[in-house]
Scaffold this motif. Structure first.
Motif, PDB file in Angstrom:
ATOM      1  N   GLN A 153       0.776  -1.093   0.126  1.00  8.17           N
ATOM      2  CA  GLN A 153      -0.179  -0.125   0.166  1.00  8.17           C
ATOM      3  C   GLN A 153       0.835   1.027  -0.027  1.00  8.17           C
ATOM      4  OE1 GLN A 153      -2.902   0.002   3.332  1.00  8.17           O
ATOM      5  NE2 GLN A 153      -3.409  -2.127   2.749  1.00  8.17           N
ATOM      6  N   VAL A 154       1.910   1.414   0.800  1.00  9.18           N
ATOM      7  CA  VAL A 154       2.665   2.710   0.829  1.00  9.18           C
ATOM      8  C   VAL A 154       3.355   2.648  -0.300  1.00  9.18           C
ATOM      9  CG1 VAL A 154       2.893   2.515   3.450  1.00  9.18           C
ATOM     10  CG2 VAL A 154       4.529   1.475   2.053  1.00  9.18           C
ATOM     11  N   MET A 155       3.940   1.790  -1.062  1.00  9.32           N
ATOM     12  CA  MET A 155       4.555   2.074  -2.510  1.00  9.32           C
ATOM     13  C   MET A 155       3.509   2.221  -3.283  1.00  9.32           C
ATOM     14  SD  MET A 155       7.458   1.298  -1.291  1.00  9.32           S
ATOM     15  CE  MET A 155       8.627   1.603  -3.233  1.00  9.32           C
ATOM     16  N   PHE A 156       2.273   1.912  -3.386  1.00  9.19           N
ATOM     17  CA  PHE A 156       1.116   2.141  -4.333  1.00  9.19           C
ATOM     18  C   PHE A 156       0.724   3.447  -3.878  1.00  9.19           C
ATOM     19  CE2 PHE A 156      -3.357   2.686  -4.999  1.00  9.19           C
ATOM     20  CZ  PHE A 156      -3.556   1.951  -6.217  1.00  9.19           C
ATOM     21  N   PHE A 157       0.534   4.056  -2.846  1.00 12.86           N
ATOM     22  CA  PHE A 157       0.064   5.511  -2.496  1.00 12.86           C
ATOM     23  C   PHE A 157       1.045   6.266  -2.535  1.00 12.86           C
ATOM     24  CE2 PHE A 157      -3.565   3.086  -0.695  1.00 12.86           C
ATOM     25  CZ  PHE A 157      -4.557   3.884  -1.288  1.00 12.86           C
ATOM     26  N   GLU A 158       2.474   6.022  -2.170  1.00 11.64           N
ATOM     27  CA  GLU A 158       3.440   6.858  -2.766  1.00 11.64           C
ATOM     28  C   GLU A 158       3.644   7.319  -4.140  1.00 11.64           C
ATOM     29  OE1 GLU A 158       8.332   7.274  -1.540  1.00 11.64           O
ATOM     30  OE2 GLU A 158       7.775   5.534  -2.614  1.00 11.64           O
ATOM     31  N   GLN A 159       3.337   6.249  -5.129  1.00 13.16           N
ATOM     32  CA  GLN A 159       3.432   6.558  -6.515  1.00 13.16           C
ATOM     33  C   GLN A 159       2.187   7.276  -6.874  1.00 13.16           C
ATOM     34  OE1 GLN A 159       4.398   2.948  -8.648  1.00 13.16           O
ATOM     35  NE2 GLN A 159       3.455   3.757 -10.599  1.00 13.16           N
ATOM     36  N   LEU A 160       0.895   7.105  -6.160  1.00 11.81           N
ATOM     37  CA  LEU A 160      -0.142   7.658  -6.512  1.00 11.81           C
ATOM     38  C   LEU A 160      -0.097   9.256  -6.135  1.00 11.81           C
ATOM     39  CD1 LEU A 160      -4.031   6.643  -6.218  1.00 11.81           C
ATOM     40  CD2 LEU A 160      -3.332   9.125  -5.545  1.00 11.81           C
ATOM     41  N   CYS A 161       0.712   9.487  -4.855  1.00 16.65           N
ATOM     42  CA  CYS A 161       0.417  10.878  -4.571  1.00 16.65           C
ATOM     43  C   CYS A 161       1.638  11.550  -5.597  1.00 16.65           C
ATOM     44  CB  CYS A 161       1.090  10.828  -3.114  1.00 16.65           C
ATOM     45  SG  CYS A 161       0.013  10.432  -1.868  1.00 16.65           S
ATOM     46  N   GLU A 162       2.652  11.019  -5.852  1.00 16.81           N
ATOM     47  CA  GLU A 162       3.605  11.622  -6.782  1.00 16.81           C
ATOM     48  C   GLU A 162       2.929  12.320  -7.950  1.00 16.81           C
ATOM     49  OE1 GLU A 162       7.834  11.282  -9.003  1.00 16.81           O
ATOM     50  OE2 GLU A 162       7.145   9.547  -8.064  1.00 16.81           O
ATOM     51  N   HIS A 163       2.149  11.198  -8.606  1.00 18.27           N
ATOM     52  CA  HIS A 163       1.245  11.253  -9.801  1.00 18.27           C
ATOM     53  C   HIS A 163       0.367  12.579  -9.489  1.00 18.27           C
ATOM     54  CE1 HIS A 163      -1.041  10.719 -13.494  1.00 18.27           C
ATOM     55  NE2 HIS A 163      -2.090  10.880 -12.891  1.00 18.27           N
ATOM     56  N   ALA A 164      -0.070  12.749  -8.365  1.00 21.77           N
ATOM     57  CA  ALA A 164      -1.124  13.741  -8.165  1.00 21.77           C
ATOM     58  C   ALA A 164      -0.461  14.962  -7.624  1.00 21.77           C
ATOM     59  CB  ALA A 164      -1.820  13.550  -6.802  1.00 21.77           C
ATOM     60  N   GLY A 165       1.021  15.390  -7.783  1.00 22.86           N
ATOM     61  CA  GLY A 165       1.781  16.441  -7.448  1.00 22.86           C
ATOM     62  C   GLY A 165       2.328  16.268  -5.922  1.00 22.86           C
ATOM     63  N   TYR A 166       2.299  15.416  -5.231  1.00 26.83           N
ATOM     64  CA  TYR A 166       2.694  15.465  -3.745  1.00 26.83           C
ATOM     65  C   TYR A 166       3.860  14.285  -3.472  1.00 26.83           C
ATOM     66  CZ  TYR A 166      -1.327  18.437  -2.779  1.00 26.83           C
ATOM     67  OH  TYR A 166      -2.154  19.591  -2.685  1.00 26.83           O
ATOM     68  N   SER A 167       4.636  14.821  -2.596  1.00 28.59           N
ATOM     69  CA  SER A 167       5.826  13.684  -2.012  1.00 28.59           C
ATOM     70  C   SER A 167       4.942  13.198  -0.845  1.00 28.59           C
ATOM     71  CB  SER A 167       6.978  14.621  -1.930  1.00 28.59           C
ATOM     72  OG  SER A 167       7.989  13.546  -1.164  1.00 28.59           O
TER      73      SER A 167
END
Length: 266
Positions: A153-167
């Protein structure tokens, strides 16, 4: 077609150790080897993120990458416990039955697809966290895999957040971090499962988000296919906490596997 495992099929007969490709029987030895191996696979994602569109197929690919050396069922959605058994649970909090995993993902993914700006274009980290928290809470409740859900989950959401413009500073979700939010993070996910209220999780996520100074993707999640490689400068910006760590960089190993509460199986 994926193998249909019964709950007991995941274990080495006569033990409470998960069947594994290492051939290890001692659970502590398995845990140590699993953490080391998954840590190495996490590091690989620094230079080669798994591409996808933030759906069940995407998170399955991430799980397969992280656990491919350890479990024969890496990347496969769990098929147990069955409907006549007690649900999979941890700390007394139950996860979704197997027949609800795919529908949860379908519902949440459709919600995002219907409104492409749901996880993009937020005015603040707090606003984005509020939108993100329900998605994360539902995905955690689905608990698609027999083991390794949090790390995936954390790898998935880290990637999603970056896609959305966040670290997403997932290092602060580790218990050993000096400013750890691990306890709050775990409690907030449980709170969502028990109450259906995602606000505690949103408040926790807000504390580990930083807007990116440079947008790294422009397409909405349902059409995005992330790059498989990045130049060295981009690598360091994306994952600075991974440069020097060796073992279990995020400290997110499941301290004890989620269990089926049926006493006959514990």
């Amino acid at each position: 077609m994926p193998h249909q495992y019964a709950w007991e099929d995941y274990f080495i007969p006569g033990t409470q150790t998960l069947k594994n490709l290492f051939g290890l029987v001692d659970p502590e030895e398995l845990r140590t080897n699993e953490e080391d191996t998954v840590a190495s696979r996490m590091l690989e994602l620094q230079t080669a993120p798994v591409p996808g569109t933030f759906d069940l197929t995407h998170i399955r690919a991430l799980h397969q990458h992280l656990f491919q050396d350890i479990y024969g069922w890496a990347g496969e959605v769990r098929t147990a416990p069955s409907a006549d058994q007690s649900p999979m649970s941890k700390d007394g909090v139950a996860y979704a039955p197997v027949d609800r995993i795919a529908p949860i993902w379908t519902t949440e993914r459709a919600r995002i697809a219907k409104k492409p700006t749901l996880l993009r274009g937020s005015s603040s980290a707090a606003d984005f966290s509020t939108r993100l928290a329900r998605f994360w809470g539902e995905i955690n409740h689905a608990h698609a895999f027999r083991e390794g859900n949090t790390r995936t989950q954390v790898m998935f959401f880290e990637q999603l957040c970056e896609h959305a413009g966040y670290s997403l500073d997932i290092a602060r979700l580790a218990p050993q971090h000096p400013e750890t939010l691990r306890e709050a993070f775990v409690d907030a996910r449980y709170y969502f499962q028990l109450r259906g209220d995602a606000m505690p999780l949103a408040e926790t996520i807000t504390q580990v988000l930083t807007p990116l100074t440079k947008q790294t993707a422009v397409d909405p999640p349902q059409t995005a296919v992330l790059k498989a490689s990045l130049d060295s400068q981009e690598q360091n910006r994306r994952f600075p906490e991974l440069r020097y760590v060796q073992l279990d960089p995020y400290g997110l190993s499941e301290e004890s596997p989620a269990q089926n509460d049926d006493s006959q199986l514990s």
